[in-house]
Design a protein around this motif. Structure first.
Motif, PDB file in Angstrom:
ATOM      1  N   ASP A  54       0.819  -1.220   0.000  1.00 28.50           N
ATOM      2  CA  ASP A  54       0.000   0.000   0.000  1.00 28.50           C
ATOM      3  C   ASP A  54       0.850   1.266   0.000  1.00 28.50           C
ATOM      4  N   GLY A  55       2.181   1.120  -0.019  1.00 32.51           N
ATOM      5  CA  GLY A  55       3.067   2.268  -0.128  1.00 32.51           C
ATOM      6  C   GLY A  55       3.731   2.693   1.171  1.00 32.51           C
ATOM      7  N   ASP A  81       3.445  -5.898   4.502  1.00 29.63           N
ATOM      8  CA  ASP A  81       2.770  -6.823   3.582  1.00 29.63           C
ATOM      9  C   ASP A  81       3.474  -6.775   2.232  1.00 29.63           C
ATOM     10  N   GLU A  82       4.566  -7.525   2.140  1.00 32.48           N
ATOM     11  CA  GLU A  82       5.363  -7.555   0.909  1.00 32.48           C
ATOM     12  C   GLU A  82       5.817  -8.987   0.629  1.00 32.48           C
ATOM     13  N   TYR A 242       2.322   3.037  10.240  1.00 31.13           N
ATOM     14  CA  TYR A 242       0.938   3.533  10.127  1.00 31.13           C
ATOM     15  C   TYR A 242       0.598   4.457  11.291  1.00 31.13           C
ATOM     16  N   GLY A 243       1.240   4.226  12.419  1.00 34.52           N
ATOM     17  CA  GLY A 243       1.123   5.122  13.565  1.00 34.52           C
ATOM     18  C   GLY A 243       2.503   5.658  13.895  1.00 34.52           C
TER      19      GLY A 243
ATOM     20  N   VAL B  21      -6.970   8.723   6.712  1.00 39.06           N
ATOM     21  CA  VAL B  21      -6.521   7.365   6.380  1.00 39.06           C
ATOM     22  C   VAL B  21      -6.854   7.043   4.926  1.00 39.06           C
ATOM     23  N   ARG B  22      -8.045   7.446   4.491  1.00 39.79           N
ATOM     24  CA  ARG B  22      -8.507   7.130   3.135  1.00 39.79           C
ATOM     25  C   ARG B  22      -8.024   8.147   2.098  1.00 39.79           C
TER      26      ARG B  22
END
Lengths: 284, 87
Positions: A54-55, A81-82, A242-243, B21-22
């Motif tokens: 997702d980058g 996730d790779e 992500y956080g 997030v989106r």
């Protein structure tokens, strides 16, 4: 002064016109918002290394820089996730093991598998390379926690002495019945339900109450969920990248005030509970 | 802050979080609304900064992620306020 800010490159933020000084003040305020017991060793239970499809991306060097900035001793890290061709995570797992070797005592390596793709062999290989646990993502790898393949992987992790960290955040499926079915088959499994189990918190909390080795991590969790979990069942996590550690520590500080966690409870949440789960006897 | 005021901030901040997030452009207006609703509180400062950042460079990934961090901290503060333990 660190070149990192809220998990980002401060120079990039500055070039985008962000008031870096103001943001740094906020970050320091967030770091101070949790009252760390004297000598407490803070350990992050939830970080991804590599480049996710997702980058989102995080290198080991940047993770360690983030840990330094936040005063965090160490972090559990597993692949983003790779997966490689066919869904195999062997190369990504090896990169995490290499990162842990390059940053001894700072990165605690977990391996990641798709339970349907040679999981046992991949886990054995990672175990031989020094991995300390398993990360499973039912949404990304599209499997059910109660499926035969997942039960087999969790049972094998238990045989290896590993805890298993499950994604338990965003997703449509109800999670309580699924984890009840899994834990019924592997009742001794040490399970970390990520994100405070926000994907189905009330149901998961009821299931976890029946299994003493099931805990929730705080990464991107909802405060009302965390505040109702016994603190000995909570482990600090950030969900990097992500956080970030500022909001992750701020969340623990807020939960401690709302739930009335004392110093012993907070010491456990910040690292002691996780180290016990890893078999390190609460060294934090 | 009353419970109703606190819940208003929780609602707006949670909507803004998901919009960030989106990568939804509605994040900017939601952050501005949340900042006004939280004016005079610690959450208000965080949301004001996040709103300004997103308005200034909405397409930059690092800015989006930093704004997301501020938004989440504001949501945590608003939750704590509603649950009776303001920071």
């Amino acid at each position: 002064m660190s070149g990192r800010l809220l998990g980002q490159d401060a120079a990039v933020l500055g070039a985008a016109g962000v008031e870096v000084g103001t943001l740094r003040d906020i970050e320091q305020w967030a770091f101070r918002s949790v009252s760390r017991p004297a000598g407490a060793r803070v350990v992050d239970a939830h970080c991804h290394l590599g480049v996710d499809r997702d980058g989102h991306a995080l290198s080991a060097d940047d993770l360690v820089a983030d840990l330094d900035a936040a005063g965090i001793a160490a972090a559990v890290a597993f692949p983003a996730d790779e997966p490689g061709p066919g869904g195999d995570f062997s190369q990504a797992n090896q990169r995490v093991l290499d990162a842990a070797a390059a940053h001894a005592d700072r990165i605690i390596p977990f391996c990641r598998v798709d339970p349907a793709v040679g999981a046992e062999r991949a886990m054995d290989r990672a175990h031989a390379g020094g991995a300390r646990g398993l990360k499973l993502h039912p949404v990304a790898q599209r499997f059910a926690p109660e499926s035969d393949a997942c039960v087999h992987a969790v049972r094998h992790a238990a045989d290896l002495g590993w805890p298993v960290l499950f994604h338990a955040g965003f997703g449509a499926r109800p999670l309580g019945p699924a984890f009840a079915a899994l834990l019924e088959q592997v009742p001794t499994a040490r399970v970390i339900l990520a994100h405070g189990g926000r994907g189905d918190h009330r149901s998961l909390a009821a299931v976890a109450a029946r299994y003493p080795h099931v805990v929730f991590d705080t990464s991107i969790a909802a405060l009302p969920d965390l505040a109702t979990i016994p603190p000995e069942r909570v482990v600090f996590g950030s969900d990097r990248p992500y956080g970030d550690h500022a909001q992750a520590l701020h969340l623990v500080g807020a939960a401690a005030r709302v739930a009335g966690w004392d110093e012993v409870a907070l010491r456990g949440v910040l690292g002691g509970n996780l180290m016990r789960l890893l078999g390190d006897g609460g060294a934090a | 802050m009353s419970t109703a005021d606190g819940l208003r901030v929780v609602t707006l901040a949670a909507q803004a979080e998901m919009a960030l997030v989106r990568r939804d452009q509605v994040a900017g207006p939601l952050l501005a609304q949340a900042a006004r609703a939280a004016d005079g509180t610690p959450a208000g400062r965080l949301l004001r900064e996040a709103s300004a950042m997103v308005r200034g460079a909405p397409e930059r990934e690092a800015v989006r992620q930093a704004a997301l961090s501020l938004c989440r901290m504001a949501l945590q503060d608003a939750h704590a306020q509603v649950l009776g333990a303001a920071s």
